[in-house]
Scaffold this motif. Structure first.
Motif, PDB file in Angstrom:
ATOM      1  N   GLU A 227       0.657  -0.963  -0.015  1.00 37.20           N
ATOM      2  CA  GLU A 227      -0.630  -0.134   0.113  1.00 37.20           C
ATOM      3  C   GLU A 227       0.532   1.292  -0.090  1.00 37.20           C
ATOM      4  O   GLU A 227       2.023   1.355   1.091  1.00 37.20           O
ATOM      5  N   ARG A 228       0.063   2.354  -0.882  1.00 33.92           N
ATOM      6  CA  ARG A 228       1.542   3.349  -1.239  1.00 33.92           C
ATOM      7  C   ARG A 228       2.058   3.483  -0.320  1.00 33.92           C
ATOM      8  O   ARG A 228       3.182   4.570   0.731  1.00 33.92           O
ATOM      9  N   ASP A 229       0.539   4.124   0.558  1.00 33.93           N
ATOM     10  CA  ASP A 229       1.305   5.483   2.140  1.00 33.93           C
ATOM     11  C   ASP A 229       2.297   4.755   2.919  1.00 33.93           C
ATOM     12  O   ASP A 229       3.117   5.023   2.933  1.00 33.93           O
ATOM     13  N   LEU A 230       1.630   3.350   3.220  1.00 30.42           N
ATOM     14  CA  LEU A 230       2.570   2.374   4.722  1.00 30.42           C
ATOM     15  C   LEU A 230       4.384   2.299   3.475  1.00 30.42           C
ATOM     16  O   LEU A 230       5.454   2.393   4.363  1.00 30.42           O
ATOM     17  N   VAL A 231       4.661   2.102   2.153  1.00 25.98           N
ATOM     18  CA  VAL A 231       5.462   1.983   1.352  1.00 25.98           C
ATOM     19  C   VAL A 231       6.778   3.277   1.836  1.00 25.98           C
ATOM     20  O   VAL A 231       7.240   2.748   2.297  1.00 25.98           O
ATOM     21  N   GLU A 232       5.428   3.938   1.220  1.00 33.08           N
ATOM     22  CA  GLU A 232       6.309   5.928   1.876  1.00 33.08           C
ATOM     23  C   GLU A 232       7.123   5.878   2.404  1.00 33.08           C
ATOM     24  O   GLU A 232       8.396   6.437   3.511  1.00 33.08           O
ATOM     25  N   VAL A 240      16.071   6.447  -2.660  1.00 28.85           N
ATOM     26  CA  VAL A 240      15.696   5.222  -3.544  1.00 28.85           C
ATOM     27  C   VAL A 240      15.339   5.583  -5.042  1.00 28.85           C
ATOM     28  O   VAL A 240      16.086   6.548  -5.872  1.00 28.85           O
ATOM     29  N   LEU A 241      15.940   4.437  -5.995  1.00 24.86           N
ATOM     30  CA  LEU A 241      15.977   4.177  -6.984  1.00 24.86           C
ATOM     31  C   LEU A 241      15.235   4.552  -8.162  1.00 24.86           C
ATOM     32  O   LEU A 241      15.702   4.357  -9.199  1.00 24.86           O
ATOM     33  N   HIS A 242      14.210   3.742  -8.237  1.00 25.06           N
ATOM     34  CA  HIS A 242      12.997   3.534  -8.848  1.00 25.06           C
ATOM     35  C   HIS A 242      11.556   3.641  -8.016  1.00 25.06           C
ATOM     36  O   HIS A 242      11.668   2.692  -7.112  1.00 25.06           O
ATOM     37  N   GLY A 247      -2.339   2.651  -8.944  1.00 29.11           N
ATOM     38  CA  GLY A 247      -3.740   2.620  -8.564  1.00 29.11           C
ATOM     39  C   GLY A 247      -2.696   3.045  -6.811  1.00 29.11           C
ATOM     40  O   GLY A 247      -2.305   3.689  -6.688  1.00 29.11           O
ATOM     41  N   ARG A 248      -3.488   2.149  -5.181  1.00 29.23           N
ATOM     42  CA  ARG A 248      -2.898   2.586  -4.170  1.00 29.23           C
ATOM     43  C   ARG A 248      -1.653   1.721  -3.867  1.00 29.23           C
ATOM     44  O   ARG A 248      -1.477   1.661  -2.786  1.00 29.23           O
ATOM     45  N   THR A 249      -1.559   1.011  -4.581  1.00 24.84           N
ATOM     46  CA  THR A 249       0.216  -0.292  -4.440  1.00 24.84           C
ATOM     47  C   THR A 249       1.403   0.873  -5.150  1.00 24.84           C
ATOM     48  O   THR A 249       1.422   1.257  -6.454  1.00 24.84           O
ATOM     49  N   ALA A 250       2.098   1.081  -4.426  1.00 21.32           N
ATOM     50  CA  ALA A 250       3.616   1.193  -4.665  1.00 21.32           C
ATOM     51  C   ALA A 250       4.914  -0.213  -5.237  1.00 21.32           C
ATOM     52  O   ALA A 250       4.174  -0.375  -4.214  1.00 21.32           O
ATOM     53  N   SER A 251       5.190   0.045  -5.947  1.00 25.99           N
ATOM     54  CA  SER A 251       6.165  -1.110  -6.386  1.00 25.99           C
ATOM     55  C   SER A 251       8.117  -0.061  -5.619  1.00 25.99           C
ATOM     56  O   SER A 251       8.622   1.331  -7.061  1.00 25.99           O
ATOM     57  N   VAL A 252       8.785  -0.320  -5.218  1.00 28.05           N
ATOM     58  CA  VAL A 252      10.192   1.029  -4.717  1.00 28.05           C
ATOM     59  C   VAL A 252      11.184   0.130  -4.813  1.00 28.05           C
ATOM     60  O   VAL A 252      11.509  -0.404  -3.769  1.00 28.05           O
ATOM     61  N   THR A 253      12.071   0.304  -5.342  1.00 24.08           N
ATOM     62  CA  THR A 253      13.656  -0.146  -5.274  1.00 24.08           C
ATOM     63  C   THR A 253      14.612   0.599  -4.798  1.00 24.08           C
ATOM     64  O   THR A 253      14.098   1.784  -5.177  1.00 24.08           O
ATOM     65  N   GLY A 301       1.818   1.841 -14.542  1.00 26.79           N
ATOM     66  CA  GLY A 301       2.177   0.512 -15.481  1.00 26.79           C
ATOM     67  C   GLY A 301       2.153  -0.915 -14.160  1.00 26.79           C
ATOM     68  O   GLY A 301       2.244  -0.498 -13.395  1.00 26.79           O
ATOM     69  N   ALA A 302       2.605  -1.754 -15.062  1.00 25.20           N
ATOM     70  CA  ALA A 302       3.170  -3.327 -14.533  1.00 25.20           C
ATOM     71  C   ALA A 302       4.003  -3.369 -13.713  1.00 25.20           C
ATOM     72  O   ALA A 302       4.526  -2.181 -13.518  1.00 25.20           O
ATOM     73  N   LEU A 303       3.529  -3.686 -12.448  1.00 26.75           N
ATOM     74  CA  LEU A 303       4.647  -3.169 -11.708  1.00 26.75           C
ATOM     75  C   LEU A 303       5.242  -4.740 -11.184  1.00 26.75           C
ATOM     76  O   LEU A 303       5.438  -5.664 -11.825  1.00 26.75           O
TER      77      LEU A 303
END
Length: 304
Positions: A227-232, A240-242, A247-253, A301-303
């Motif tokens: 979930e985006r807020d939890l991830v951030e 953060v590299l990427h 939607g409400r989902t985030a993928s962070v490298t 786009g696709a995670l």
């Protein structure tokens, strides 16, 4: 360390273009390196200077402790297999290998003949009439059978199908185990060679972006999905590299490893942690130049 190559403040300029910008690194003895980076990053320029096929604008290069330029003692111990290798118009593979035997004192004819069979190489066809893959096979055979103390492979397997590339990788590892030497592989097929290479040397825009063991490189980054807020909030001060949002989902490298306590916390929050492949890491780092990702709107786009 036991370096066979020492590079200090190496610079190469072409008119208004700087191909290498004060690059310094060492290449260790009996180690397989991945020399990686984007097209135009400076990889081929560096290899050409190390093998005395090009001149540096400034800086120093020592191979086996000596300047390689016009130095037969050094050059006889090096093999440079390049993607754009040229041969005489009427030469065939037989002539190419016969000539190679004259240049490389450690040449193994028995290994060359085994590789000819492995790659099903037509020996009497002129090289200019060979397919792209067959031409690559000629270079691969020379690089392996030369058993040079330092061997550079500059994208030599272009045109080889997946089976032929795997044959090359298997043969390289088997022969390296019996006859250790220094091998530098330049390739865009990072995932394919990631289990071969022991050290990673990444050049980006003429500068060294990464110089470390493959295991250390693999441990540099982590991917976090949830979930985006939890991830951030969880990322905090990590570099953060990427970022990608769907939607409400985030993928962070991000760079850096998590403590056991942080991993437990991520699990409790329902966040998914995944390792980052060597290819993903290098792609992300060269996209950002090794700097943190900006806070511009994330890509949709696709995670991954």
């Amino acid at each position: 360390m036991d370096p066979v190559i020492q590079v200090r403040d190496l610079t190469k300029t072409y008119k208004d273009t700087t191909a290498l910008d004060r690059v310094s690194f060492d290449i260790e003895r009996n180690t397989i390196y991945g020399l990686l980076g984007r097209n135009g990053a400076g990889k081929t320029t560096a290899m050409s200077i190390l093998t005395a096929q090009n001149f540096a604008t400034s800086g120093s290069v020592r191979v086996f402790g000596e300047d390689p330029y016009e130095n037969a003692r050094v050059l006889s111990r090096i093999c440079f297999v390049r993607e754009s290798q040229k041969y005489p118009d009427e030469a065939n593979a037989t002539i190419a290998f016969r000539t190679a035997r004259l240049f490389f004192p450690n040449w193994d004819q028995g290994l060359a003949e085994e590789l000819i069979d492995d790659f099903q190489l037509p020996m009497k066809t002129t090289i200019k009439k060979l397919s792209r893959g067959q031409l690559s096979a000629v270079g691969v055979i020379i690089g392996l059978a030369s058993r040079a103390e330092i061997t550079f492979f500059d994208e030599p397997y272009l045109g080889l199908d997946a089976v032929a590339r795997q044959t090359f990788y298997d043969r390289l590892l088997a022969d390296y185990a019996e006859h250790p030497r220094t091998v530098i592989l330049s390739s865009h097929l990072i995932d394919e060679i990631s289990n071969l290479i022991e050290r990673v040397l990444v050049i980006d825009k003429g500068r060294i972006l990464m110089d470390q063991s493959t295991d250390e490189a693999r441990d540099r980054a982590t991917n976090l999905v949830g979930e985006r807020d939890l991830v951030e909030r969880f990322i905090g001060s990590h570099e953060v590299l990427h970022r990608e949002n769907l939607g409400r989902t985030a993928s962070v490298t991000f760079l850096g490893q998590l403590t056991d306590a942080e991993r437990r916390e991520a699990g409790n929050l329902g966040l998914e942690l995944a390792p980052v492949s060597l290819q993903q890491l290098i792609v992300r780092m060269t996209q950002t130049g090794g700097s943190p990702a900006t806070d511009s709107p994330a890509q949709e786009g696709a995670l991954r």
